[in-house]
Design a protein around this motif. Structure first.
Motif, PDB file in Angstrom:
ATOM      1  N   MET A  86       0.830  -1.205   0.000  1.00  0.00           N
ATOM      2  CA  MET A  86       0.000   0.000   0.000  1.00  0.00           C
ATOM      3  C   MET A  86       0.863   1.253   0.000  1.00  0.00           C
ATOM      4  O   MET A  86       1.890   1.306   0.663  1.00  0.00           O
ATOM      5  CB  MET A  86      -0.940   0.033   1.201  1.00  0.00           C
ATOM      6  N   PHE A  87       0.379   2.256  -0.747  1.00  0.00           N
ATOM      7  CA  PHE A  87       1.047   3.541  -0.834  1.00  0.00           C
ATOM      8  C   PHE A  87       0.074   4.651  -0.459  1.00  0.00           C
ATOM      9  O   PHE A  87      -1.089   4.626  -0.865  1.00  0.00           O
ATOM     10  CB  PHE A  87       1.547   3.805  -2.262  1.00  0.00           C
ATOM     11  N   ALA A  88       0.561   5.629   0.305  1.00  0.00           N
ATOM     12  CA  ALA A  88      -0.208   6.836   0.584  1.00  0.00           C
ATOM     13  C   ALA A  88      -0.015   7.774  -0.602  1.00  0.00           C
ATOM     14  O   ALA A  88       1.125   7.987  -1.047  1.00  0.00           O
ATOM     15  CB  ALA A  88       0.282   7.500   1.871  1.00  0.00           C
ATOM     16  N   VAL A  89      -1.104   8.302  -1.143  1.00  0.00           N
ATOM     17  CA  VAL A  89      -1.048   9.208  -2.291  1.00  0.00           C
ATOM     18  C   VAL A  89      -1.786  10.496  -1.957  1.00  0.00           C
ATOM     19  O   VAL A  89      -2.636  10.526  -1.063  1.00  0.00           O
ATOM     20  CB  VAL A  89      -1.647   8.555  -3.562  1.00  0.00           C
ATOM     21  N   ASP A  90      -1.453  11.557  -2.684  1.00  0.00           N
ATOM     22  CA  ASP A  90      -2.103  12.850  -2.464  1.00  0.00           C
ATOM     23  C   ASP A  90      -3.513  12.898  -3.025  1.00  0.00           C
ATOM     24  O   ASP A  90      -4.394  13.518  -2.445  1.00  0.00           O
ATOM     25  CB  ASP A  90      -1.288  13.979  -3.111  1.00  0.00           C
ATOM     26  N   ASP A  91      -3.723  12.269  -4.195  1.00  0.00           N
ATOM     27  CA  ASP A  91      -4.993  12.364  -4.901  1.00  0.00           C
ATOM     28  C   ASP A  91      -5.331  10.998  -5.484  1.00  0.00           C
ATOM     29  O   ASP A  91      -4.803  10.616  -6.532  1.00  0.00           O
ATOM     30  CB  ASP A  91      -4.887  13.431  -6.001  1.00  0.00           C
ATOM     31  N   ILE A  92      -6.183  10.256  -4.808  1.00  0.00           N
ATOM     32  CA  ILE A  92      -6.479   8.882  -5.215  1.00  0.00           C
ATOM     33  C   ILE A  92      -7.167   8.826  -6.585  1.00  0.00           C
ATOM     34  O   ILE A  92      -6.848   7.954  -7.399  1.00  0.00           O
ATOM     35  CB  ILE A  92      -7.290   8.150  -4.116  1.00  0.00           C
ATOM     36  N   GLN A  93      -8.088   9.749  -6.854  1.00  0.00           N
ATOM     37  CA  GLN A  93      -8.795   9.749  -8.140  1.00  0.00           C
ATOM     38  C   GLN A  93      -7.813   9.964  -9.298  1.00  0.00           C
ATOM     39  O   GLN A  93      -7.873   9.267 -10.314  1.00  0.00           O
ATOM     40  CB  GLN A  93      -9.894  10.817  -8.169  1.00  0.00           C
ATOM     41  N   ASP A  94      -6.900  10.917  -9.143  1.00  0.00           N
ATOM     42  CA  ASP A  94      -5.907  11.196 -10.178  1.00  0.00           C
ATOM     43  C   ASP A  94      -4.988   9.987 -10.366  1.00  0.00           C
ATOM     44  O   ASP A  94      -4.684   9.606 -11.498  1.00  0.00           O
ATOM     45  CB  ASP A  94      -5.082  12.431  -9.808  1.00  0.00           C
ATOM     46  N   THR A  95      -4.564   9.375  -9.281  1.00  0.00           N
ATOM     47  CA  THR A  95      -3.678   8.208  -9.365  1.00  0.00           C
ATOM     48  C   THR A  95      -4.376   7.048 -10.068  1.00  0.00           C
ATOM     49  O   THR A  95      -3.794   6.394 -10.934  1.00  0.00           O
ATOM     50  CB  THR A  95      -3.205   7.787  -7.958  1.00  0.00           C
ATOM     51  N   VAL A  96      -5.634   6.800  -9.722  1.00  0.00           N
ATOM     52  CA  VAL A  96      -6.400   5.730 -10.367  1.00  0.00           C
ATOM     53  C   VAL A  96      -6.532   6.004 -11.868  1.00  0.00           C
ATOM     54  O   VAL A  96      -6.338   5.109 -12.701  1.00  0.00           O
ATOM     55  CB  VAL A  96      -7.785   5.560  -9.703  1.00  0.00           C
ATOM     56  N   THR A  97      -6.825   7.234 -12.233  1.00  0.00           N
ATOM     57  CA  THR A  97      -6.963   7.595 -13.648  1.00  0.00           C
ATOM     58  C   THR A  97      -5.663   7.346 -14.394  1.00  0.00           C
ATOM     59  O   THR A  97      -5.659   6.772 -15.493  1.00  0.00           O
ATOM     60  CB  THR A  97      -7.385   9.073 -13.785  1.00  0.00           C
ATOM     61  N   ARG A  98      -4.530   7.753 -13.817  1.00  0.00           N
ATOM     62  CA  ARG A  98      -3.242   7.573 -14.480  1.00  0.00           C
ATOM     63  C   ARG A  98      -2.875   6.096 -14.589  1.00  0.00           C
ATOM     64  O   ARG A  98      -2.329   5.658 -15.604  1.00  0.00           O
ATOM     65  CB  ARG A  98      -2.155   8.352 -13.739  1.00  0.00           C
ATOM     66  N   LEU A  99      -3.183   5.300 -13.554  1.00  0.00           N
ATOM     67  CA  LEU A  99      -2.883   3.866 -13.610  1.00  0.00           C
ATOM     68  C   LEU A  99      -3.782   3.139 -14.598  1.00  0.00           C
ATOM     69  O   LEU A  99      -3.344   2.210 -15.278  1.00  0.00           O
ATOM     70  CB  LEU A  99      -2.981   3.252 -12.217  1.00  0.00           C
ATOM     71  N   ARG A 100      -5.037   3.560 -14.673  1.00  0.00           N
ATOM     72  CA  ARG A 100      -5.947   2.957 -15.671  1.00  0.00           C
ATOM     73  C   ARG A 100      -5.440   3.181 -17.087  1.00  0.00           C
ATOM     74  O   ARG A 100      -5.598   2.318 -17.950  1.00  0.00           O
ATOM     75  CB  ARG A 100      -7.358   3.524 -15.511  1.00  0.00           C
ATOM     76  N   ALA A 101      -4.818   4.328 -17.336  1.00  0.00           N
ATOM     77  CA  ALA A 101      -4.266   4.608 -18.661  1.00  0.00           C
ATOM     78  C   ALA A 101      -3.149   3.623 -19.022  1.00  0.00           C
ATOM     79  O   ALA A 101      -2.857   3.418 -20.201  1.00  0.00           O
ATOM     80  CB  ALA A 101      -3.742   6.045 -18.727  1.00  0.00           C
ATOM     81  N   LEU A 102      -2.549   2.997 -18.011  1.00  0.00           N
ATOM     82  CA  LEU A 102      -1.517   1.978 -18.238  1.00  0.00           C
ATOM     83  C   LEU A 102      -2.103   0.572 -18.257  1.00  0.00           C
ATOM     84  O   LEU A 102      -1.368  -0.405 -18.324  1.00  0.00           O
ATOM     85  CB  LEU A 102      -0.442   2.065 -17.150  1.00  0.00           C
ATOM     86  N   GLY A 103      -3.431   0.469 -18.138  1.00  0.00           N
ATOM     87  CA  GLY A 103      -4.086  -0.839 -18.176  1.00  0.00           C
ATOM     88  C   GLY A 103      -4.428  -1.418 -16.813  1.00  0.00           C
ATOM     89  O   GLY A 103      -4.976  -2.515 -16.728  1.00  0.00           O
TER      90      GLY A 103
END
Length: 146
Positions: free
Chosen positions: A95-112
């Motif tokens: 698990m990682f603490a992130v600043d913006d979960i929605q933004d992180t999810v969007t960027r990871l989805r772009a990688l599949g």
């Protein structure tokens, strides 16, 4: 005697570049990448005739690291099922603490990458989710709510 720190967690992977890109997109920094072989490595991991590539990624400003290994010899052993559910014995996620979960999810989805479940609040303290990335690696993401 006490534990001084946790240095790293290891993922054995097949597509090193895809997994590096995944962790870099989360926000880790690539520290180094290269071949690793020799009798000392074989003695540590308990395998003979080892040839592998390794990469080390670090958490910015922190001490935590993720190590990746791609074995060329001996042949890797694939787990069954490949995308094991959360109640499977063994390490299931990091698990990682992130600043913006929605933004992180969007960027990871772009990688599949895909959400395992949903993004959910935990007692008005965190937003939490699990994402399955390349090689079936599951990461937890936590955004602290203020």
């Amino acid at each position: 005697m006490a534990v001084r720190r946790m240095d790293n967690v290891l993922f054995v992977v097949d597509d090193m570049d895809a997994v590096i890109a995944f962790f870099v997109e989360i926000g880790l920094e690539l520290e180094g990448k290269g071949p690793l072989e020799g009798r000392w490595a074989e003695r540590v991991i308990g395998l003979d005739d080892v040839r592998q590539d390794v990469a080390m990624l670090r958490v910015p400003g922190g001490h935590g690291k993720v190590e990746l290994a791609k074995f060329h010899r001996p042949e890797v052993i694939r787990p069954e099922p490949a995308d094991a559910p959360a109640n499977t014995l063994g390490i299931r996620r990091v698990m990682f603490a992130v600043d913006d979960i929605q933004d992180t999810v969007t960027r990871l989805r772009a990688l599949g990458a895909e959400l395992v479940g949903e993004i959910v609040p935990y007692e008005n303290i965190f937003l939490l989710c699990y994402m399955r990335g390349p090689e079936g690696i599951v990461v937890g993401l936590a955004e602290e709510l203020t």
